[in-house]
Design a protein around this motif. Structure first.
Motif, PDB file in Angstrom:
ATOM      1  N   VAL A  53       0.843  -1.188   0.000  1.00 15.62           N
ATOM      2  CA  VAL A  53       0.000   0.000   0.000  1.00 15.62           C
ATOM      3  C   VAL A  53       0.883   1.243   0.000  1.00 15.62           C
ATOM      4  N   ASP A  54       0.288   2.380  -0.342  1.00 18.83           N
ATOM      5  CA  ASP A  54       1.016   3.642  -0.282  1.00 18.83           C
ATOM      6  C   ASP A  54       1.335   3.965   1.173  1.00 18.83           C
ATOM      7  N   THR A  55       2.555   4.435   1.400  1.00 24.96           N
ATOM      8  CA  THR A  55       2.941   4.854   2.745  1.00 24.96           C
ATOM      9  C   THR A  55       2.350   6.232   3.032  1.00 24.96           C
ATOM     10  N   ILE A  56       2.429   6.652   4.275  1.00 21.02           N
ATOM     11  CA  ILE A  56       1.911   7.953   4.680  1.00 21.02           C
ATOM     12  C   ILE A  56       2.922   9.019   4.294  1.00 21.02           C
ATOM     13  N   SER A  57       2.477  10.021   3.556  1.00 22.41           N
ATOM     14  CA  SER A  57       3.344  11.107   3.124  1.00 22.41           C
ATOM     15  C   SER A  57       3.947  11.812   4.338  1.00 22.41           C
ATOM     16  N   GLY A  58       5.251  11.968   4.325  1.00 26.46           N
ATOM     17  CA  GLY A  58       5.949  12.612   5.430  1.00 26.46           C
ATOM     18  C   GLY A  58       6.331  11.642   6.535  1.00 26.46           C
ATOM     19  N   ALA A  59       5.870  10.399   6.432  1.00 25.49           N
ATOM     20  CA  ALA A  59       6.199   9.375   7.435  1.00 25.49           C
ATOM     21  C   ALA A  59       6.521   8.052   6.739  1.00 25.49           C
ATOM     22  N   THR A  60       7.203   8.144   5.613  1.00 23.79           N
ATOM     23  CA  THR A  60       7.472   6.956   4.802  1.00 23.79           C
ATOM     24  C   THR A  60       8.247   5.898   5.572  1.00 23.79           C
ATOM     25  N   LEU A  61       9.304   6.287   6.251  1.00 24.76           N
ATOM     26  CA  LEU A  61      10.136   5.312   6.949  1.00 24.76           C
ATOM     27  C   LEU A  61       9.398   4.698   8.130  1.00 24.76           C
TER      28      LEU A  61
END
Length: 135
Positions: A108-116
């Motif tokens: 799934v797409d990761t959360i923008s600004g919290a990718t890691l």
């Protein structure tokens, strides 16, 4: 003259300390960016509630625990039960968990600004689902 020497020593020390800190941060970011996720076949999951955890990488900055509920052949619920991330409220764990539930996949797409941090949370889910596969 002595004041300038002291100032130069302080600036040099700060520069060295900053470089060492940046090196540690870059190593941890490299590890998190390259964190592998297994492809889990969600159709093979046994019903039940499973605990998953990820130790957080080399510096334990993204350590997390979650609880995954499998019901009626699907991942029905995921809850964050613990996190070492001081910014966990902004990391969007529940939004990420909702994406996994909707897609029935870890891809799934990761959360923008919290990718890691998102990748670390996905690793915690993966570790719970591995147990569900062996159900």
């Amino acid at each position: 003259m002595l004041g300038w020497i002291i100032a130069m020593v302080i600036v040099a020390a700060l520069g060295i300390a900053g470089r060492i800190g940046w090196s540690h941060l870059e190593k941890e970011h490299h590890e998190a960016r390259n964190l592998p996720l297994k492809v889990i076949d969600f159709s093979t999951l046994a019903e039940g509630t499973y605990q998953g955890a990820y130790e957080g990488g080399m510096y334990k900055w993204r350590a997390n625990q979650c609880q995954v509920t499998v019901s009626a052949g699907k991942v029905a619920d995921i809850q964050l039960t613990g996190s070492m991330d001081p910014d966990k409220e902004r990391a969007g764990a529940q939004m990420l968990y909702d994406r996994v539930i909707q897609a029935q996949s870890l891809q799934v797409d990761t959360i923008s600004g919290a990718t890691l941090t998102s990748k670390a949370y996905l690793k915690g889910i993966e570790n719970a689902l591995v147990q569900a596969q062996n159900g």
